[in-house]
Design a protein around this motif. Structure first.
Motif, mmCIF file in Angstrom:
data_model
loop_
_atom_site.group_PDB
_atom_site.id
_atom_site.type_symbol
_atom_site.label_atom_id
_atom_site.label_comp_id
_atom_site.label_asym_id
_atom_site.label_seq_id
_atom_site.Cartn_x
_atom_site.Cartn_y
_atom_site.Cartn_z
ATOM 1 N N GLU A 1 -7.751 -3.418 3.558
ATOM 2 C CA GLU A 1 -7.539 -2.599 2.645
ATOM 3 C C GLU A 1 -6.261 -2.232 2.291
ATOM 4 O OE1 GLU A 1 -9.435 1.150 4.622
ATOM 5 O OE2 GLU A 1 -11.342 -0.064 4.795
ATOM 6 N N THR A 2 -5.222 -2.332 3.299
ATOM 7 C CA THR A 2 -3.789 -2.224 2.842
ATOM 8 C C THR A 2 -3.351 -3.194 1.737
ATOM 9 O OG1 THR A 2 -2.901 -3.315 4.731
ATOM 10 C CG2 THR A 2 -3.563 -1.191 4.998
ATOM 11 N N GLN A 3 -3.769 -4.067 1.707
ATOM 12 C CA GLN A 3 -3.553 -5.083 0.815
ATOM 13 C C GLN A 3 -4.139 -5.589 -0.443
ATOM 14 O OE1 GLN A 3 -0.473 -6.762 2.054
ATOM 15 N NE2 GLN A 3 -0.869 -4.991 3.454
ATOM 16 N N GLN A 4 -4.904 -4.634 -1.140
ATOM 17 C CA GLN A 4 -5.657 -4.827 -2.263
ATOM 18 C C GLN A 4 -4.784 -5.046 -3.343
ATOM 19 O OE1 GLN A 4 -8.997 -4.889 -2.258
ATOM 20 N NE2 GLN A 4 -8.761 -5.331 -0.220
ATOM 21 N N ALA A 5 -3.594 -4.585 -3.557
ATOM 22 C CA ALA A 5 -2.563 -5.060 -4.522
ATOM 23 C C ALA A 5 -2.300 -6.450 -4.593
ATOM 24 C CB ALA A 5 -1.575 -3.922 -4.529
ATOM 25 N N VAL A 6 -2.135 -6.990 -3.467
ATOM 26 C CA VAL A 6 -1.521 -8.433 -3.133
ATOM 27 C C VAL A 6 -2.796 -9.129 -3.562
ATOM 28 C CG1 VAL A 6 -1.006 -10.032 -1.610
ATOM 29 C CG2 VAL A 6 0.095 -7.833 -1.657
ATOM 30 N N LEU A 7 -3.771 -9.064 -2.815
ATOM 31 C CA LEU A 7 -5.136 -9.632 -3.435
ATOM 32 C C LEU A 7 -5.756 -9.641 -4.575
ATOM 33 C CD1 LEU A 7 -6.950 -8.619 0.097
ATOM 34 C CD2 LEU A 7 -6.050 -10.771 -0.662
ATOM 35 N N LYS A 8 -5.537 -8.455 -5.206
ATOM 36 C CA LYS A 8 -5.650 -8.657 -6.824
ATOM 37 C C LYS A 8 -4.779 -9.433 -7.591
ATOM 38 C CE LYS A 8 -7.837 -3.923 -6.965
ATOM 39 N NZ LYS A 8 -7.778 -2.599 -7.474
ATOM 40 N N ASP A 9 -3.531 -9.782 -7.124
ATOM 41 C CA ASP A 9 -2.489 -10.381 -7.892
ATOM 42 C C ASP A 9 -2.969 -11.873 -7.543
ATOM 43 O OD1 ASP A 9 -0.004 -10.922 -9.063
ATOM 44 O OD2 ASP A 9 0.540 -11.865 -7.081
ATOM 45 N N LEU A 10 -3.360 -12.134 -6.319
ATOM 46 C CA LEU A 10 -3.856 -13.733 -6.281
ATOM 47 C C LEU A 10 -5.188 -14.182 -6.616
ATOM 48 C CD1 LEU A 10 -2.299 -13.827 -2.424
ATOM 49 C CD2 LEU A 10 -1.363 -14.895 -4.535
ATOM 50 N N MET A 11 -6.019 -13.042 -6.702
ATOM 51 C CA MET A 11 -7.379 -13.397 -7.210
ATOM 52 C C MET A 11 -7.574 -12.495 -8.360
ATOM 53 S SD MET A 11 -9.788 -14.463 -4.091
ATOM 54 C CE MET A 11 -10.978 -15.083 -5.245
ATOM 55 N N PRO A 12 -6.935 -12.683 -9.617
ATOM 56 C CA PRO A 12 -6.949 -11.810 -10.647
ATOM 57 C C PRO A 12 -8.414 -11.509 -11.110
ATOM 58 C CG PRO A 12 -5.486 -13.221 -11.069
ATOM 59 C CD PRO A 12 -6.361 -13.847 -10.132
ATOM 60 N N LEU A 13 -8.699 -10.121 -11.566
ATOM 61 C CA LEU A 13 -9.869 -9.463 -11.965
ATOM 62 C C LEU A 13 -11.066 -9.802 -11.105
ATOM 63 C CD1 LEU A 13 -9.577 -10.912 -15.670
ATOM 64 C CD2 LEU A 13 -8.859 -8.773 -14.760
ATOM 65 N N HIS A 14 -10.996 -9.936 -9.918
ATOM 66 C CA HIS A 14 -12.273 -10.426 -9.137
ATOM 67 C C HIS A 14 -12.808 -8.892 -8.777
ATOM 68 C CE1 HIS A 14 -9.508 -8.528 -5.971
ATOM 69 N NE2 HIS A 14 -10.665 -8.117 -5.291
ATOM 70 N N SER B 1 0.748 -1.125 0.150
ATOM 71 C CA SER B 1 -0.099 -0.066 -0.089
ATOM 72 C C SER B 1 0.787 1.415 0.015
ATOM 73 C CB SER B 1 -0.999 0.086 1.318
ATOM 74 O OG SER B 1 -0.112 0.027 2.404
ATOM 75 N N GLY B 2 2.068 1.063 0.178
ATOM 76 C CA GLY B 2 3.158 2.243 0.170
ATOM 77 C C GLY B 2 3.493 2.677 1.756
ATOM 78 N N ILE B 3 2.807 2.191 2.534
ATOM 79 C CA ILE B 3 2.869 2.502 4.123
ATOM 80 C C ILE B 3 4.270 1.947 4.325
ATOM 81 C CG2 ILE B 3 1.891 2.458 6.395
ATOM 82 C CD1 ILE B 3 -0.618 2.388 5.338
#
Length: 284
Positions: free
Chosen positions: A250-263, A92-94
């Motif tokens: 909320e802080t891990q949305q980039a990771v979750l999008k990577d693991l579940m693409p296009l969700h 998330s950049g934090i």
């Protein structure tokens, strides 16, 4: 001409109507091994059980969220353990690790509430530092947690890969598995069964094409890959709530999008029919 136009529009409408179902059929055929049996639940026709679910990071529980919700609705008790506070998950950049640990701890509490967990146990082991803790110390910690909570069934990662290769995942799975196998049947050791979340070969193949996390960490040698599933659990009805659990992190949305693409792009009613099950291996 007008009649031809009406017919053409009707054909186009029919194709558009069918296209989501074609997508669903295509997705299911490319994501699931239909030879792997499906069953309704991890434990069927049994009295109320206490499940102990052990993962290293906030958001790891997403992998089994549907199954946990289903267990809870059937009257079982869910005890969630998170070994770290996720302070190294800086997608998330934090950069402030203390701040990130607080945020991710709060996110994990929200996720546990959405799942319906009876209790969340947040530990304070170092994120991305379980190798330094050591397997023996980790096993001692797991054995202590089990002695305290007295569960009937254990759920964790596998001990070969840790789903996609994160060392914390693999070591957590290994620690829980070894404690279970070394103590099962002994006086005072309550767990009688253990299950590990895994993926079928088709899912691994697709993940290696789409997921940076898998591409970076997953073993190149197929013989070192994830254990074969023994069965899957149907979780389609719980997919909308699983999305809520994902959004809680909320802080891990980039990771979750990577693991579940296009969700976040595909309508939930379509996505839920493609990603409609969770795979498990029983430790024997």
């Amino acid at each position: 001409m007008k009649k031809l136009l009406v017919v053409s529009l009707g054909i186009i409408g029919f194709i558009l109507l069918l296209s989501p179902w074609i997508l669903i059929l295509f997705g299911k055929n490319h994501l699931h091994d239909h030879d792997i049996p499906q069953q309704e639940q991890l434990v069927e026709g049994q009295p109320k059980y206490r499940f102990l679910v052990v993962f290293p990071h906030p958001d790891d529980e997403v992998t089994v969220a549907g199954t946990l919700m289903k267990l809870k609705e059937e009257g079982h008790e869910i005890q969630l353990v998170c070994l770290t506070r996720g302070e190294k998950g800086k997608s998330s950049g934090i950069e402030d690790e203390a701040q990130l640990a607080r945020l991710r701890t709060d996110e994990m509490h929200r996720a546990a509430e959405l799942i319906g967990a009876d209790q969340l146990h947040m530990k304070n082991y170092p994120d991305s530092g379980l190798e330094a803790v050591g397997l023996d110390s980790l096993k001692d910690a797991v054995a202590g947690i089990i002695a305290e909570i007295q569960p009937d069934v254990l759920i964790s990662y596998d001990s070969k890969v840790g789903l996609y290769g994160h060392p914390d995942h693999r070591l957590t799975g290994q620690a829980v598995e070894e404690v279970f196998l070394e103590n099962r049947g002994k006086s005072g050791f309550s767990p009688e069964e253990m299950y590990q979340v895994t993926l079928c070969k088709k899912q691994v193949k697709l993940a290696l094409k789409l997921s940076a996390g898998f591409q970076k960490n997953y073993p190149e040698d197929p013989s070192l890959g994830l254990p074969e599933p023994d069965f899957s659990i149907q979780t389609r009805a719980y997919f909308p709530r699983t999305l809520d659990v994902m959004q809680a992190h909320e802080t891990q949305q980039a990771v979750l999008k990577d693991l579940m693409p296009l969700h976040d792009k595909v309508p939930a009613w379509i996505y839920s029919r493609i990603f409609d099950r969770e795979y498990f291996r029983e430790v024997k």
